[in-house]
Design a protein around this motif. Structure first.
Motif, PDB file in Angstrom:
ATOM      1  N   LEU A 228       0.799  -1.227   0.000  1.00  0.00           N
ATOM      2  CA  LEU A 228       0.000   0.000   0.000  1.00  0.00           C
ATOM      3  C   LEU A 228       0.829   1.274   0.000  1.00  0.00           C
ATOM      4  CD1 LEU A 228      -2.730  -1.043   2.605  1.00  0.00           C
ATOM      5  CD2 LEU A 228      -2.792  -1.263   0.117  1.00  0.00           C
ATOM      6  N   GLY A 229       2.125   1.185   0.251  1.00  0.00           N
ATOM      7  CA  GLY A 229       2.950   2.380   0.336  1.00  0.00           C
ATOM      8  C   GLY A 229       3.230   2.992  -1.030  1.00  0.00           C
ATOM      9  N   PRO A 230       3.788   4.213  -1.049  1.00  0.00           N
ATOM     10  CA  PRO A 230       4.157   4.867  -2.319  1.00  0.00           C
ATOM     11  C   PRO A 230       5.137   4.003  -3.096  1.00  0.00           C
ATOM     12  CG  PRO A 230       4.326   6.395  -0.455  1.00  0.00           C
ATOM     13  CD  PRO A 230       4.121   5.039   0.123  1.00  0.00           C
ATOM     14  N   LEU A 266      -2.285  -3.657 -22.571  1.00  0.00           N
ATOM     15  CA  LEU A 266      -2.231  -2.197 -22.721  1.00  0.00           C
ATOM     16  C   LEU A 266      -1.051  -1.788 -23.589  1.00  0.00           C
ATOM     17  CD1 LEU A 266      -3.096  -1.205 -19.052  1.00  0.00           C
ATOM     18  CD2 LEU A 266      -4.430  -0.540 -21.063  1.00  0.00           C
ATOM     19  N   ALA A 267       0.085  -2.475 -23.420  1.00  0.00           N
ATOM     20  CA  ALA A 267       1.260  -2.173 -24.242  1.00  0.00           C
ATOM     21  C   ALA A 267       1.036  -2.602 -25.684  1.00  0.00           C
ATOM     22  CB  ALA A 267       2.486  -2.870 -23.666  1.00  0.00           C
ATOM     23  N   ALA A 268       0.450  -3.799 -25.880  1.00  0.00           N
ATOM     24  CA  ALA A 268       0.197  -4.289 -27.230  1.00  0.00           C
ATOM     25  C   ALA A 268      -0.771  -3.382 -27.977  1.00  0.00           C
ATOM     26  CB  ALA A 268      -0.348  -5.716 -27.171  1.00  0.00           C
ATOM     27  N   GLY A 269      -1.712  -2.798 -27.245  1.00  0.00           N
ATOM     28  CA  GLY A 269      -2.693  -1.913 -27.883  1.00  0.00           C
ATOM     29  C   GLY A 269      -2.209  -0.490 -28.054  1.00  0.00           C
ATOM     30  N   GLY A 270      -1.005  -0.187 -27.571  1.00  0.00           N
ATOM     31  CA  GLY A 270      -0.471   1.160 -27.724  1.00  0.00           C
ATOM     32  C   GLY A 270      -0.963   2.143 -26.680  1.00  0.00           C
ATOM     33  N   TYR A 271      -1.592   1.637 -25.620  1.00  0.00           N
ATOM     34  CA  TYR A 271      -2.110   2.538 -24.585  1.00  0.00           C
ATOM     35  C   TYR A 271      -1.017   2.971 -23.612  1.00  0.00           C
ATOM     36  CZ  TYR A 271      -6.481   0.735 -26.410  1.00  0.00           C
ATOM     37  OH  TYR A 271      -7.507   0.372 -27.238  1.00  0.00           O
ATOM     38  N   VAL A 272       0.015   2.155 -23.486  1.00  0.00           N
ATOM     39  CA  VAL A 272       1.207   2.544 -22.726  1.00  0.00           C
ATOM     40  C   VAL A 272       2.418   2.144 -23.548  1.00  0.00           C
ATOM     41  CG1 VAL A 272       0.062   2.207 -20.492  1.00  0.00           C
ATOM     42  CG2 VAL A 272       1.416   0.366 -21.450  1.00  0.00           C
ATOM     43  N   GLY A 273       3.529   2.816 -23.294  1.00  0.00           N
ATOM     44  CA  GLY A 273       4.741   2.475 -24.019  1.00  0.00           C
ATOM     45  C   GLY A 273       5.241   1.093 -23.646  1.00  0.00           C
ATOM     46  N   ARG A 274       5.828   0.376 -24.613  1.00  0.00           N
ATOM     47  CA  ARG A 274       6.315  -0.977 -24.330  1.00  0.00           C
ATOM     48  C   ARG A 274       7.421  -0.958 -23.280  1.00  0.00           C
ATOM     49  NH1 ARG A 274       4.420  -4.968 -27.438  1.00  0.00           N
ATOM     50  NH2 ARG A 274       3.322  -4.433 -29.369  1.00  0.00           N
ATOM     51  N   ALA A 275       8.325   0.011 -23.378  1.00  0.00           N
ATOM     52  CA  ALA A 275       9.412   0.075 -22.395  1.00  0.00           C
ATOM     53  C   ALA A 275       8.856   0.344 -21.002  1.00  0.00           C
ATOM     54  CB  ALA A 275      10.406   1.165 -22.795  1.00  0.00           C
ATOM     55  N   ASP A 276       7.853   1.227 -20.939  1.00  0.00           N
ATOM     56  CA  ASP A 276       7.241   1.522 -19.640  1.00  0.00           C
ATOM     57  C   ASP A 276       6.560   0.279 -19.078  1.00  0.00           C
ATOM     58  OD1 ASP A 276       8.057   4.111 -19.903  1.00  0.00           O
ATOM     59  OD2 ASP A 276       6.123   4.873 -20.598  1.00  0.00           O
ATOM     60  N   ALA A 277       5.860  -0.452 -19.935  1.00  0.00           N
ATOM     61  CA  ALA A 277       5.182  -1.670 -19.481  1.00  0.00           C
ATOM     62  C   ALA A 277       6.189  -2.710 -19.000  1.00  0.00           C
ATOM     63  CB  ALA A 277       4.330  -2.245 -20.610  1.00  0.00           C
ATOM     64  N   ASP A 278       7.321  -2.812 -19.707  1.00  0.00           N
ATOM     65  CA  ASP A 278       8.347  -3.773 -19.292  1.00  0.00           C
ATOM     66  C   ASP A 278       8.914  -3.398 -17.918  1.00  0.00           C
ATOM     67  OD1 ASP A 278       7.989  -5.188 -21.603  1.00  0.00           O
ATOM     68  OD2 ASP A 278       9.730  -4.340 -22.646  1.00  0.00           O
ATOM     69  N   GLU A 279       9.184  -2.100 -17.715  1.00  0.00           N
ATOM     70  CA  GLU A 279       9.744  -1.659 -16.436  1.00  0.00           C
ATOM     71  C   GLU A 279       8.756  -1.911 -15.295  1.00  0.00           C
ATOM     72  OE1 GLU A 279      10.900   2.397 -16.572  1.00  0.00           O
ATOM     73  OE2 GLU A 279      12.542   2.081 -17.974  1.00  0.00           O
ATOM     74  N   LEU A 280       7.503  -1.611 -15.554  1.00  0.00           N
ATOM     75  CA  LEU A 280       6.502  -1.788 -14.502  1.00  0.00           C
ATOM     76  C   LEU A 280       6.221  -3.262 -14.245  1.00  0.00           C
ATOM     77  CD1 LEU A 280       4.258   1.164 -15.518  1.00  0.00           C
ATOM     78  CD2 LEU A 280       5.417   0.915 -13.336  1.00  0.00           C
ATOM     79  N   GLY A 281       6.257  -4.061 -15.289  1.00  0.00           N
ATOM     80  CA  GLY A 281       6.104  -5.504 -15.100  1.00  0.00           C
ATOM     81  C   GLY A 281       7.239  -6.066 -14.257  1.00  0.00           C
ATOM     82  N   ALA A 282       8.462  -5.599 -14.524  1.00  0.00           N
ATOM     83  CA  ALA A 282       9.610  -6.057 -13.740  1.00  0.00           C
ATOM     84  C   ALA A 282       9.468  -5.623 -12.279  1.00  0.00           C
ATOM     85  CB  ALA A 282      10.899  -5.501 -14.337  1.00  0.00           C
ATOM     86  N   ALA A 283       9.014  -4.386 -12.062  1.00  0.00           N
ATOM     87  CA  ALA A 283       8.819  -3.901 -10.692  1.00  0.00           C
ATOM     88  C   ALA A 283       7.747  -4.716  -9.983  1.00  0.00           C
ATOM     89  CB  ALA A 283       8.431  -2.422 -10.707  1.00  0.00           C
ATOM     90  N   TYR A 284       6.671  -5.011 -10.706  1.00  0.00           N
ATOM     91  CA  TYR A 284       5.583  -5.784 -10.113  1.00  0.00           C
ATOM     92  C   TYR A 284       6.071  -7.168  -9.701  1.00  0.00           C
ATOM     93  CZ  TYR A 284       0.883  -7.728  -9.541  1.00  0.00           C
ATOM     94  OH  TYR A 284      -0.255  -8.310  -9.032  1.00  0.00           O
ATOM     95  N   ARG A 285       6.828  -7.832 -10.576  1.00  0.00           N
ATOM     96  CA  ARG A 285       7.339  -9.171 -10.253  1.00  0.00           C
ATOM     97  C   ARG A 285       8.317  -9.110  -9.078  1.00  0.00           C
ATOM     98  NH1 ARG A 285       6.954  -9.491 -16.074  1.00  0.00           N
ATOM     99  NH2 ARG A 285       5.548 -11.198 -16.649  1.00  0.00           N
ATOM    100  N   PHE A 286       9.160  -8.081  -9.069  1.00  0.00           N
ATOM    101  CA  PHE A 286      10.105  -7.943  -7.965  1.00  0.00           C
ATOM    102  C   PHE A 286       9.359  -7.784  -6.637  1.00  0.00           C
ATOM    103  CE2 PHE A 286      12.558  -5.389  -5.017  1.00  0.00           C
ATOM    104  CZ  PHE A 286      13.808  -5.973  -5.046  1.00  0.00           C
ATOM    105  N   HIS A 352      13.086   0.212  -7.985  1.00  0.00           N
ATOM    106  CA  HIS A 352      11.764  -0.149  -8.494  1.00  0.00           C
ATOM    107  C   HIS A 352      10.687   0.787  -7.934  1.00  0.00           C
ATOM    108  CE1 HIS A 352      12.689  -3.636 -10.866  1.00  0.00           C
ATOM    109  NE2 HIS A 352      13.298  -4.259  -9.866  1.00  0.00           N
ATOM    110  N   ALA A 353      10.810   1.138  -6.662  1.00  0.00           N
ATOM    111  CA  ALA A 353       9.808   2.032  -6.064  1.00  0.00           C
ATOM    112  C   ALA A 353       9.815   3.381  -6.755  1.00  0.00           C
ATOM    113  CB  ALA A 353      10.066   2.187  -4.567  1.00  0.00           C
ATOM    114  N   ARG A 354      10.998   3.888  -7.102  1.00  0.00           N
ATOM    115  CA  ARG A 354      11.071   5.169  -7.820  1.00  0.00           C
ATOM    116  C   ARG A 354      10.387   5.069  -9.177  1.00  0.00           C
ATOM    117  NH1 ARG A 354      16.332   5.289  -5.680  1.00  0.00           N
ATOM    118  NH2 ARG A 354      17.181   4.455  -7.624  1.00  0.00           N
TER     119      ARG A 354
END
Length: 879
Positions: A228-230, A266-286, A352-354
């Motif tokens: 729940l934190g930032p 969302l990345a495949a549909g162009g709603y978010v950038g692929r690089a951004d989606a990859d970074e956030l996916g990595a953060a989520y898994r971490f 990752h938090a940043r």
């Protein structure tokens, strides 16, 4: 289940065997984080099915119970197949009678079965309990029935459900019981989920939900909260779900209940950038992997990183494992020497938090720039319709206009456009967090165009985050402050320095304005235009500090703002009077043959000026010895008229209205009187309310000795010996009642008129002023022009109960803050709470109310405060 063994214990043992097998595969890298979450959810689904069977077998009188169909619908992480090792399992129960059976009886049976299922999963056995089953996401939460029919669920969601309940339905998935019924539930509510973004107040609700989560965390815990934190898991889930709700209306590929598949879509549909989606996916898994390891340590439900270095080292070593087909969590050291695992883990977690904390920029706003970009790009872009839908969902009322502003600011290949493309994704988020994002974006474009050739401007915004965020908040919260800034955009520099937002002292203001008028000795209009320019800058400084909340706590901030605005008005009058005297002297070819002073009245005299306040004054003069009275009077009139004219000149900076209507005989009387004429009038002709008005009289400008003599002269009228007479008391009460009956505009809601309505400013001030008229002759502490100080003195003297004073102060301060906020938000004075919901919400947000029900909360608070103050006023004032 093993024969001869108690069913719940056997189920618990089977559950733990499956967990043990999965844990082994997880910790050895044979299963990825994604696979672990999916398998945990599948295990939970199997347990729910088995627990329902146990509950059915254990239900007393089951053969005679009314038959029913019962489906268990998983919600939350179980519904999204991204469960933790130690987690509640969120569910909703839906039931139907079998064929022609009685619905009430069937629901009774279904409720007993549902309660039994929950009990089986929570029951203590030699193998431990299984997991808590949480049914509180159901309609009405804990206050609602445990089980409903499909029709009952539908009726609730169509009429009563809040935005967060539709967001929760995004993860609904049938997992146990009557699966056709569960699928019917999913099919029924799927369309409703994807229309949620069209609901009224959708944006406010979404913002309010996120803020409630953030505020629920203790400050010490928030910085180490994985969930729940930032920068935590909830930030990613919340952002992905919001994008799904916005764009899933028209794109069915986005309708996934799981976070990572939804992010990929969302990345495949162009709603978010692929690089951004990859970074956030990595953060989520971490973060998920870290959460799993923390919970496995003692098999406890925790989302908080420990502070114990030994635990962090163990966590860091465990995280060094390669996660199946993914890259290692930590990059190997170039030197081959590994650092401390705890430090290594901490560094990676913070990185990752940043990244996650920049979610709104990365996921929401940067693709909007791509949607209007004219530069070649390989990236998929939002269509104009998709970009408009996103802006609308984020709070922009005119998304097409917002896209035009974005296009104008970012188009081209200039360095300025490149910097704007970097700044705007962040600024758009800050605008959306305020009450008026459209106005904020428009004002930012206007300021940027005005300062486009100034190299320091974009450098300030790029290099000083605080300055950029402050400017965005002010522009999107206050049309008044934005208007002042647009008249002189270079004043944007004040946002970069805390000291620049502090009000200037009266001495400093007087010195600067005096220096300004000395540069234009032969041009009165240019001189006062320079004074008004300084005044405009100071009004911006004060209003910006007010909007940003840097003035201090609520009560102190109101007093500081009133004092600052009073000082600005006083210094402006003093400088303009010097110019008027100089001009009249030049026209007469000699100095005026009289002394001249300006007496502050009303809020000006009480040091309680607001943003919409005029300068209420009296003009007094005293002929020089031996000079004809008519000559002196004509000169004094010329000075007063010139002073008012100069401050009302049609120039870009705001005018200062000098209102002398409180003078004897009002508009019918002479604009200026001698000291002797004032004395004669007040002794013979004045009404009781005029003596009351003198309670706020205070010298403001001009001849100091004359001002002091005027103050001494009026003492006998405003502090009458032995108090006021019964006849004067009756007259004051009559005038007050007449004001209440006649001066509130026809059609206005009297209860919401903060100046003249019941419990408003007038009620409080007249109550306090009556105490001054009655007792100030004997109590010097009551001889003050300030409402708050007079109230404090009355309490100290035992004339006013402390509880009554608290009620009066609360209503008076809230009413004064509302009046200021109305001007700040709309740019125009107003005395009534806005009738339009959007305007009232903007006022409430400026006053610090949180999104969601800000307008309703403000109105309720004011009605309550005013009602209490009115009760005190009627008892003390009318008797």
């Amino acid at each position: 289940m093993a024969a001869g063994r108690e069913p719940t214990a056997a189920l618990a043992a089977a559950y733990r065997r499956r967990l043990l097998h999965l844990t082994a595969r997880d910790l050895t890298g044979a299963a990825t984080v994604d696979e672990v979450g999916e398998e945990l959810a599948d295990i939970a689904a199997a347990v729910l099915e088995a627990a329902l069977a146990v509950a059915r077998a254990e239900l007393p009188g089951m053969p005679d119970a009314a038959p029913c169909r019962l489906a268990v619908v998983a919600m939350g992480k179980c519904g999204g197949r991204e469960l933790n090792y130690a987690s509640d399992v969120d569910v909703i129960f839906v039931a139907e009678p079998v064929k022609d059976e009685d619905e009430t009886a069937a629901l009774t049976t279904a409720s007993r079965l549902a309660a039994g299922l929950i009990g089986v999963c929570a029951r203590s056995t030699p193998e431990g309990s299984i997991f808590p089953v949480d049914p509180n996401l159901r309609p009405e939460g804990r206050a609602g029935p445990l089980v409903r029919t499909l029709a009952s669920h539908l009726a609730y969601y169509e009429r009563w459900a809040k935005t967060w309940e539709f967001q929760a339905l995004l993860k609904a998935r049938p997992v146990a019981g009557d699966m056709p019924l569960g699928q019917a539930y999913a099919d029924t509510f799927g369309p409703l989920v994807w229309q949620a973004a069209r609901r009224e107040h959708f944006v406010e609700d979404v913002q309010a939900m996120r803020r409630r989560v953030e505020q629920s965390l203790p400050a010490r815990q928030a910085g180490r909260e994985l969930k729940l934190g930032p920068g935590g898991l909830r930030d990613i889930e919340f952002a992905v779900q919001l994008l799904q709700l916005v764009h899933g209306r028209t794109d069915e590929t986005l309708r996934s209940p799981a976070t990572l598949p939804a992010l990929a879509a969302l990345a495949a549909g162009g709603y978010v950038g692929r690089a951004d989606a990859d970074e956030l996916g990595a953060a989520y898994r971490f973060l998920r992997r870290t959460e799993h390891l923390l919970q496995l340590n003692r098999f406890s439900r925790t989302h908080t990183l420990p502070e114990d270095p030994a635990v962090l080292r163990r966590l860091g070593r465990a995280m060094r494992f390669n996660d199946g087909p993914n890259e290692p969590w930590f990059q190997p050291s170039v030197s081959g020497i590994r650092s401390d695992p705890a430090a290594e883990f901490d560094e990676e977690w913070r990185r990752h938090a940043r990244q996650v904390r920049r979610l709104h920029e990365k996921l929401f706003y940067r693709p909007l720039l791509d949607a209007v970009a004219r530069l070649p790009s390989e990236a998929a872009r939002l269509t104009p319709a998709e970009a408009r839908a996103r802006l609308e969902a984020l709070g922009y009322v005119d998304p097409a206009g917002a896209l035009r502003h974005i296009d104008a600011l970012t188009s081209g290949v200039s360095r300025r456009a490149a910097i704007q493309r970097t700044l705007l994704p962040v600024l758009l988020g800050w605008f959306a967090d305020a009450a008026e994002p459209d106005a904020g974006l428009l004002a930012f474009r206007q300021v940027s165009e005005a300062l486009g050739s100034s190299p320091w401007y974009l450098r300030l915004l790029r290099d000083e985050t605080k300055a950029a965020e402050r400017m965005a908040h002010v522009l999107a919260s206050s049309r008044y402050a934005a208007g002042l800034l647009l008249r002189a955009p270079e004043a944007v520099a004040i946002f970069g320095n805390d000291a620049e937002l502090k009000p200037r002292s009266l001495t400093g203001l007087r010195a600067e304005m005096t220096a300004a008028i000395q540069r234009y000795e032969d041009d009165a209009e240019a001189a006062v235009t320079a004074v008004r320019s300084v005044r405009r800058r100071e009004l911006l400084r004060t209003s910006a500090a007010d909007v940003l909340g840097v003035t201090g706590p609520v009560g102190a901030a109101l007093a500081a703002t009133g004092e600052a605005l009073t000082d600005i008005t006083r210094a402006s009058l003093q400088a303009a009077l010097a110019v008027a005297l100089r001009k009249v002297s030049a026209e007469l070819r000699h100095p005026p043959s009289t002394r001249f002073a300006v007496i502050a009245m009303g809020r000006f005299g009480g040091h309680e000026c607001g943003y919409g306040s005029d300068a209420d004054v009296l003009f007094v003069h005293d002929p020089l010895p031996g000079r004809p009275e008519k000559e002196a009077s004509d000169a004094a009139h010329a000075v007063a008229a010139e002073l008012r004219r100069l401050l009302m000149l049609p120039v870009p900076d705001p005018a200062l209205i000098v209102d002398a209507d409180l003078r004897p005989e009002g508009r019918q009387g002479p604009l200026v009187r001698t000291l002797a004429s004032y004395r004669a009038y007040y002794r013979r002709w004045s009404a009781p309310w005029e003596a009351q008005a003198l309670l706020r009289a205070e010298p403001a400008a001009g001849d100091e000795d004359l001002g002091a003599r005027f103050t001494r002269m009026i003492a006998e009228f405003r502090y009458p010996l032995d108090g006021i007479s019964p006849a004067a008391l009756r007259e004051i009460r009559r005038i007050k009642a007449r004001m209440e009956a006649e001066r509130i505009p026809r059609g206005a809601d009297r209860a919401l008129h903060v100046k003249l309505g019941p419990g408003g400013l007038s009620d409080v001030e007249w109550t306090v002023q009556l105490l001054q008229l009655q007792h100030a002759h004997a109590l010097p502490a009551l001889r003050t022009t300030r409402t708050g100080a007079a109230m404090d003195a009355a309490v100290q003297a035992g004339l006013l109960a402390a509880g009554d004073a608290l009620q009066l102060t609360a209503a008076w301060e809230l009413a004064a803050r509302i009046r200021n906020a109305i001007v700040l938000v709309g740019g125009r004075p107003g005395d009534t709470l806005p009738a339009r919901h959007r305007e009232l919400t903007a006022v409430a947000r400026l006053l610090g109310y949180l999104p969601g029900d800000a307008a309703q909360a403000l109105e309720q608070d004011y009605r309550r405060a005013a009602r209490h103050a009115r009760a005190v006023m009627e008892r003390l004032f009318y008797g």
